[in-house]
Write an enzyme that holds these catalytic residues in place. Structure first.
Site, PDB file in Angstrom:
ATOM      1  N   HIS A  23      31.638 -45.789   2.033  1.00 41.05           N
ATOM      2  CA  HIS A  23      31.567 -45.435   3.456  1.00 41.05           C
ATOM      3  C   HIS A  23      30.859 -44.102   3.662  1.00 41.05           C
ATOM      4  O   HIS A  23      31.305 -43.071   3.173  1.00 41.05           O
ATOM      5  CB  HIS A  23      32.978 -45.338   4.038  1.00 41.05           C
ATOM      6  CG  HIS A  23      33.010 -45.341   5.534  1.00 41.05           C
ATOM      7  ND1 HIS A  23      33.058 -46.498   6.274  1.00 41.05           N
ATOM      8  CD2 HIS A  23      32.980 -44.329   6.418  1.00 41.05           C
ATOM      9  CE1 HIS A  23      33.075 -46.194   7.564  1.00 41.05           C
ATOM     10  NE2 HIS A  23      33.025 -44.873   7.677  1.00 41.05           N
ATOM     11  N   ASP A  25      28.825 -42.071   7.045  1.00 41.29           N
ATOM     12  CA  ASP A  25      28.555 -42.136   8.482  1.00 41.29           C
ATOM     13  C   ASP A  25      27.245 -41.478   8.897  1.00 41.29           C
ATOM     14  O   ASP A  25      27.090 -41.085  10.059  1.00 41.29           O
ATOM     15  CB  ASP A  25      29.710 -41.492   9.251  1.00 41.29           C
ATOM     16  CG  ASP A  25      30.860 -42.451   9.479  1.00 41.29           C
ATOM     17  OD1 ASP A  25      30.634 -43.487  10.122  1.00 41.29           O
ATOM     18  OD2 ASP A  25      31.980 -42.169   9.019  1.00 41.29           O
ATOM     19  N   GLU A 129      32.282 -50.695  11.343  1.00 41.15           N
ATOM     20  CA  GLU A 129      33.587 -50.023  11.333  1.00 41.15           C
ATOM     21  C   GLU A 129      34.323 -50.276  12.641  1.00 41.15           C
ATOM     22  O   GLU A 129      34.209 -49.528  13.594  1.00 41.15           O
ATOM     23  CB  GLU A 129      33.424 -48.518  11.093  1.00 41.15           C
ATOM     24  CG  GLU A 129      34.748 -47.829  10.827  1.00 41.15           C
ATOM     25  CD  GLU A 129      34.588 -46.373  10.459  1.00 41.15           C
ATOM     26  OE1 GLU A 129      35.549 -45.807   9.919  1.00 41.15           O
ATOM     27  OE2 GLU A 129      33.515 -45.803  10.704  1.00 41.15           O
ATOM     28  N   HIS A 156      39.196 -49.657  14.173  1.00 41.49           N
ATOM     29  CA  HIS A 156      39.010 -48.220  13.930  1.00 41.49           C
ATOM     30  C   HIS A 156      40.314 -47.543  14.331  1.00 41.49           C
ATOM     31  O   HIS A 156      41.387 -48.018  13.959  1.00 41.49           O
ATOM     32  CB  HIS A 156      37.764 -47.692  14.653  1.00 41.49           C
ATOM     33  CG  HIS A 156      37.394 -46.306  14.219  1.00 41.49           C
ATOM     34  ND1 HIS A 156      37.434 -45.228  15.065  1.00 41.49           N
ATOM     35  CD2 HIS A 156      37.017 -45.817  13.016  1.00 41.49           C
ATOM     36  CE1 HIS A 156      37.080 -44.133  14.400  1.00 41.49           C
ATOM     37  NE2 HIS A 156      36.831 -44.460  13.149  1.00 41.49           N
ATOM     38  N   HIS A 197      41.810 -48.075   8.079  1.00 42.48           N
ATOM     39  CA  HIS A 197      42.094 -47.868   9.504  1.00 42.48           C
ATOM     40  C   HIS A 197      43.124 -48.827  10.085  1.00 42.48           C
ATOM     41  O   HIS A 197      43.597 -48.589  11.200  1.00 42.48           O
ATOM     42  CB  HIS A 197      40.822 -47.946  10.359  1.00 42.48           C
ATOM     43  CG  HIS A 197      39.996 -46.710  10.363  1.00 42.48           C
ATOM     44  ND1 HIS A 197      40.371 -45.552  11.017  1.00 42.48           N
ATOM     45  CD2 HIS A 197      38.807 -46.432   9.772  1.00 42.48           C
ATOM     46  CE1 HIS A 197      39.452 -44.625  10.834  1.00 42.48           C
ATOM     47  NE2 HIS A 197      38.498 -45.127  10.076  1.00 42.48           N
ATOM     48  N   HIS A 218      37.495 -46.709   2.688  1.00 47.78           N
ATOM     49  CA  HIS A 218      37.711 -45.257   2.604  1.00 47.78           C
ATOM     50  C   HIS A 218      39.161 -44.935   2.970  1.00 47.78           C
ATOM     51  O   HIS A 218      39.465 -44.483   4.057  1.00 47.78           O
ATOM     52  CB  HIS A 218      36.715 -44.476   3.467  1.00 47.78           C
ATOM     53  CG  HIS A 218      36.684 -44.819   4.930  1.00 47.78           C
ATOM     54  ND1 HIS A 218      36.537 -46.103   5.404  1.00 47.78           N
ATOM     55  CD2 HIS A 218      36.753 -44.029   6.043  1.00 47.78           C
ATOM     56  CE1 HIS A 218      36.528 -46.094   6.730  1.00 47.78           C
ATOM     57  NE2 HIS A 218      36.665 -44.855   7.137  1.00 47.78           N
ATOM     58  N   ASP A 326      33.409 -40.985   2.850  1.00 46.58           N
ATOM     59  CA  ASP A 326      33.393 -40.727   4.295  1.00 46.58           C
ATOM     60  C   ASP A 326      32.558 -39.494   4.645  1.00 46.58           C
ATOM     61  O   ASP A 326      32.850 -38.789   5.610  1.00 46.58           O
ATOM     62  CB  ASP A 326      34.804 -40.608   4.867  1.00 46.58           C
ATOM     63  CG  ASP A 326      34.854 -40.900   6.379  1.00 46.58           C
ATOM     64  OD1 ASP A 326      33.824 -41.324   6.937  1.00 46.58           O
ATOM     65  OD2 ASP A 326      35.908 -40.676   6.983  1.00 46.58           O
TER      66      ASP A 326
END
Length: 404
Positions: A23, A25, A129, A156, A197, A218, A326
């Site tokens: 993961h 971003d 995500e 999420h 999540h 993650h 992450d």
């Protein structure tokens, strides 16, 4: 063996068995910072001055061989707005791959990952995500898969109509009937079910329903740091039978118990300034730094992450763990895992703890590659037995908020 020797050995191991990170971003950071103007954020050069954790030189220094790029969009983007924003996120990943063909290769399969490694390129995969990205549409799910998305995190930070999030008040009690159908359709097309999540109820329901291995892209161990974003031991223990992989994250507020209360106060400070607590723009980071100057932040290290991995290996087994840092999705990082160049520090720490090179190769490359290959095999088998599902949430959940 000296610390220098351990770091040399760690880099040698990563050259042979590079990191598959679950993961990152960067796509959202590029959207926030420059609205996808890649001339302003040329990741062929060091982008640390821009506040990014990720660029190609640092990925090379960190021994990254494959990256699941998150095509995340915020949960306040609802309905068709969420779908459109997800498509824009997918587009920027493809722009990056096209812009840097000598460094990146789009990967849709485990074989593509292996081919990229053989070519000396970084395999680029995508993960959506949050199930809000499909707007309760199985056809949209299938379209995202055709565009290259190879996992979807079911939620999420907020509940969606068919699944509970770890950081919201339970409504569905896990997965609704439509949520179970989403999992089955993900199995049929070969999209990994990502349980980072989601609530423990959603985790357990997904493990019950899924015919393919699941992942946590993650998340770390709840027994080590009692945060709802982490994985309970009973779920970690179920991964062996499922064949799945839990990929430990580096986010300090999820891995360091002392950071949990501090982060809660920092988030409240952000909201008091009219900013979203996940905002990583220059304005937001200035607010964070001012708060930190008055309230020193507890700092995680590679050893903190290693504590989680030690526990996850013990409970889930070495064949069912991985790494999902992450980066560029968190305001703060561990001291010696500040950006994507830091993975050798984690591997060196695990070497100090007696991890074998065979076990480290599973952690970095082999487990993640295997789980995608297994999901592909399940998809071939399942799709031969059943066609696409056109079920709707109204049909299966009868318009009930709880799905019962």
């Amino acid at each position: 063996m000296s610390a220098v020797d351990e770091l040399i050995r760690a880099r040698e191991l990563l050259a042979a068995h590079p990191v598959v990170d679950g993961h990152n971003d960067l796509p959202w950071a590029l959207r926030q910072q420059v609205r996808y103007d890649l001339d302003q954020r040329d990741i062929a050069t060091d982008q640390s001055a821009a506040g990014l954790h990720t660029d190609l030189p640092r990925m090379r220094a960190g021994g990254v061989g494959a990256q699941f790029w998150s095509v995340y969009v915020r949960t306040d983007m609802a309905g068709d707005e969420a779908v459109s924003a997800t498509l824009e996120q997918i587009d920027v990943v493809r722009q990056l791959v096209d812009r840097y063909p000598g460094e990146l290769r789009l990967a849709l399969t485990a074989d593509d990952m292996e081919a990229a490694r053989a070519e000396g390129r970084i395999a680029s995969l995508m993960g959506a995500e949050g199930g809000h990205s499909i707007n309760c549409s199985l056809a949209t799910l299938r379209a995202l898969h055709r565009l290259g998305v190879r996992y979807m995190t079911l939620t999420h930070n907020d509940n969606i109509p068919w699944a509970d999030s770890a950081t919201d008040e339970p409504e569905a009690g896990g997965l609704t009937r439509f949520g179970e159908e989403v999992v089955r359709e993900m199995n049929r097309v070969g999209m990994l079910v990502d349980l980072s999540h989601v609530s423990p109820g959603t985790m357990r329901d997904a493990l019950r329903v899924s015919e393919a291995p699941v992942i946590f892209s993650h998340s770390s161990a709840r027994a080590v740091c009692d945060h709802p974003r982490n994985v309970p031991d009973d779920v970690l223990g179920a991964l062996a039978a499922n064949g799945g992989v839990a990929m430990a994250t580096f986010v300090p507020k999820f891995i360091l118990p002392e950071a949990v209360a501090w982060t809660r106060a920092a988030d409240e400070n952000m909201r008091a300034h009219g900013l979203h607590h996940l905002d990583t723009t220059a304005e937001a980071m200035a607010v964070h730094r001012a708060f930190e100057a008055e309230h020193p932040r507890p700092v995680a290290t590679a050893a903190t992450v290693a504590d989680h991995l030690d526990h996850m290996r013990e409970v889930a087994g070495v064949d069912h763990i991985g790494i999902g840092g992450d980066f560029d999705g968190t305001a703060f990082t561990p001291a010696d895992l500040a950006d994507v160049s830091g993975y050798p520090n984690l591997i060196a720490e695990l070497l100090r703890r007696g991890w074998s090179e065979a076990d480290l190769a599973k952690l970095t490359w082999q487990n993640a590659t295997r789980v995608l290959r297994d999901a592909e095999a399940v998809a071939r088998e399942v799709s031969a037995k059943r066609g696409p599902s056109n079920a709707t949430i109204d049909q299966l959940d009868q318009s009930s908020p709880s799905g019962v």
